[in-house]
Motif scaffolding. Structure first.
Motif, short mmCIF file in Angstrom:
data_model
loop_
_atom_site.label_atom_id
_atom_site.label_comp_id
_atom_site.label_asym_id
_atom_site.label_seq_id
_atom_site.Cartn_x
_atom_site.Cartn_y
_atom_site.Cartn_z
N ASP A 76 33.12 -37.86 -39.93
CA ASP A 76 33.41 -36.52 -40.46
C ASP A 76 32.31 -35.53 -40.08
O ASP A 76 32.58 -34.37 -39.75
CB ASP A 76 33.58 -36.56 -41.98
CG ASP A 76 34.92 -37.15 -42.40
OD1 ASP A 76 35.83 -37.23 -41.56
OD2 ASP A 76 35.03 -37.55 -43.58
N HIS B 239 31.12 -45.38 -39.97
CA HIS B 239 31.41 -44.96 -41.35
C HIS B 239 32.24 -43.67 -41.32
O HIS B 239 31.94 -42.75 -40.55
CB HIS B 239 30.11 -44.74 -42.12
CG HIS B 239 30.29 -44.62 -43.60
ND1 HIS B 239 30.81 -43.49 -44.19
CD2 HIS B 239 30.03 -45.49 -44.61
CE1 HIS B 239 30.85 -43.65 -45.49
NE2 HIS B 239 30.40 -44.87 -45.77
N ASP C 81 32.29 -41.13 -43.22
CA ASP C 81 31.49 -39.92 -43.44
C ASP C 81 30.71 -39.53 -42.18
O ASP C 81 30.52 -38.34 -41.90
CB ASP C 81 30.53 -40.13 -44.61
CG ASP C 81 31.24 -40.13 -45.95
OD1 ASP C 81 32.39 -39.64 -46.01
OD2 ASP C 81 30.66 -40.64 -46.93
N LEU D 220 23.98 -39.04 -48.35
CA LEU D 220 24.37 -39.71 -47.12
C LEU D 220 23.25 -40.60 -46.58
O LEU D 220 23.48 -41.70 -46.07
CB LEU D 220 24.74 -38.67 -46.05
CG LEU D 220 26.06 -37.89 -46.31
CD1 LEU D 220 26.14 -36.70 -45.38
CD2 LEU D 220 27.26 -38.80 -46.11
N ARG E 111 23.95 -33.41 -50.53
CA ARG E 111 24.83 -34.31 -49.80
C ARG E 111 24.07 -35.07 -48.72
O ARG E 111 24.32 -36.25 -48.48
CB ARG E 111 26.00 -33.55 -49.17
CG ARG E 111 27.03 -34.52 -48.59
CD ARG E 111 28.18 -33.82 -47.93
NE ARG E 111 29.11 -34.80 -47.37
CZ ARG E 111 29.85 -34.62 -46.30
NH1 ARG E 111 29.83 -33.45 -45.68
NH2 ARG E 111 30.67 -35.56 -45.86
N THR F 297 24.37 -43.59 -44.07
CA THR F 297 25.28 -42.94 -43.13
C THR F 297 24.54 -42.04 -42.16
O THR F 297 24.97 -41.85 -41.02
CB THR F 297 26.33 -42.12 -43.90
OG1 THR F 297 26.98 -42.97 -44.85
CG2 THR F 297 27.37 -41.53 -42.97
#
Length: 385
Positions: free
Chosen positions: A75, A70, A72, A378, A374, A383
């Motif tokens: 990242d 994914h 995210d 997630l 966040r 994620t």
């Protein structure tokens, strides 16, 4: 007086470990044992890599669970890399790049990063992208050819020589060396640790001896490969074994004196003539079968005869010498090898048990500046785990 800490010489170093198996985790364990803060990136859900509860190779580190497929998740890894000193990964060549986590992307996030790569074949070459295991790497380097009895097939030396000696240990050394260079002003760089390279380096002395005509290519006929009767193992009266390493003449003389060799009292043949080795081996084998392993140990331990009992895995931690040195430790009731080597001013320790995959996700992400809202989003998206 030297100030003593209890964290290890790599205290203050942050390492990101992309979860793998075998030599990669071993290298990460070595760095963590030395005091580095190693964060292991496991799979969301805990399947696959990292799915072995209590795997001691994962000790002394924290775990986050991220979905690297994914955007995210990737990242988040790059965010962790931005605040790290090193990253270690053990994917096949090209996999990290396809994930967007190769050296180029990671150096963009952190130009001073040490990027450690662990493979069997290396990052390039005709076999680089093919599968392999320890036994394959040993076979190609010549090392497997040298392990085994004369006239018999090669014997795999478990995965200690390839995965851990030529692989993980070389990667750990390479990462530490590159970190030293960075602190001296060098830029970040890639450490390409290949098991075929590392095992070949470990065999340097054998190549030197071959060049001097002091090592024969058939296995099991040389001084250190079981060919010499004074550097071998022998069965005792109870079916267990002793290891004899009386290489030097003075140590061999001590062994002869203490054991009363040979058994019949006749003069033993010259040990320096390899033509006498078969007869000497037969005579030594006959002698060692007259007592149990522990009776021989009682007679020869603490002398310069260079004889030791061959202990099994359960016996080793209880041996008086290893116990006196705390070579094995038992944190939380789990017996395991202690970190090595030892440091007088920055001693190492087992600080954490192996983590559950994702056990420290919230903690580590918060340190990277990800807020609770966040993290919750997630997690809801799958994620992070």
């Amino acid at each position: 007086m030297t100030r003593v800490t209890s964290q290890g010489p790599l205290t203050g170093v942050r390492v990101i470990e992309l979860a793998g198996i075998g030599p990669g985790p071993f290298a990460a364990m070595m760095l963590a044992d030395l005091g580095a803060d190693v964060v292991r990136v496991d799979r969301v859900g805990g399947g696959g890599f990292g799915a072995f509860p209590g795997d001691l190779l994962n000790r002394n580190r924290r775990s986050v669970a991220l979905d690297l497929k994914h955007p995210d998740g990737r990242d988040l890894v790059r965010s962790l890399v931005a605040g790290a000193d090193a990253l270690v990964e053990g994917f096949r060549p090209g996999v990290a790049e396809r994930l967007g986590l190769g050296p180029q992307e990671c150096f963009a996030a952190n130009p001073r990063l040490v990027y450690g790569r662990m493979t069997g074949w290396g990052q390039d070459g005709p076999l680089a992208r093919t599968a392999g295991h320890d036994i394959d790497y040993l076979a190609l380097t010549g090392a497997l050819h040298g392990v085994g009895r004369a006239g018999e097939r090669p014997v795999p030396p478990m995965n200690l020589l390839g995965d851990f000696g030529g692989g993980g240990m070389m990667l750990a050394l390479g990462v530490v060396a590159a970190l030293y260079a960075v602190r001296g002003g060098a830029p970040g760089q890639v450490v390409d640790a290949a098991i075929v390279d590392g095992v070949s380096v470990l065999a340097t002395q054998v190549h030197a001896l071959r060049g001097l005509g002091l090592w024969q290519d058939p296995r099991g006929v040389n001084l250190l490969d079981g060919g010499a009767p004074f550097y071998d193992t022998y069965e005792c009266a109870d079916g267990r074994y002793v290891a004899v390493g009386a290489l030097e003449p003075q140590f061999y003389a001590e062994l002869v004196r203490l054991t009363g060799f040979p058994l019949d009292g006749d003069e033993a043949p010259d040990r320096d003539d390899p033509a006498n080795w078969p007869a000497l081996r037969t005579a030594w084998a006959r002698l060692f079968r007259t007592r149990t392993r522990d009776e021989w140990a009682d007679l020869l331990s603490g002398t310069d005869a260079c004889v030791s009992p061959v202990l099994d895995w359960a016996e080793a931690p209880r041996h008086p010498h290893l116990a006196a040195r705390d070579t094995f430790v038992t944190p939380e009731g789990v017996t395991q090898p202690a970190p090595a080597p030892r440091f007088s001013a920055t001693p190492t320790a087992v600080r954490r048990p192996p983590p559950r995959p994702g056990e420290h996700t919230d903690e580590v992400l918060a340190e990277a500046g990800v807020d609770e809202t966040r993290i919750a989003a997630l997690r809801a998206a799958g994620t992070v785990g």
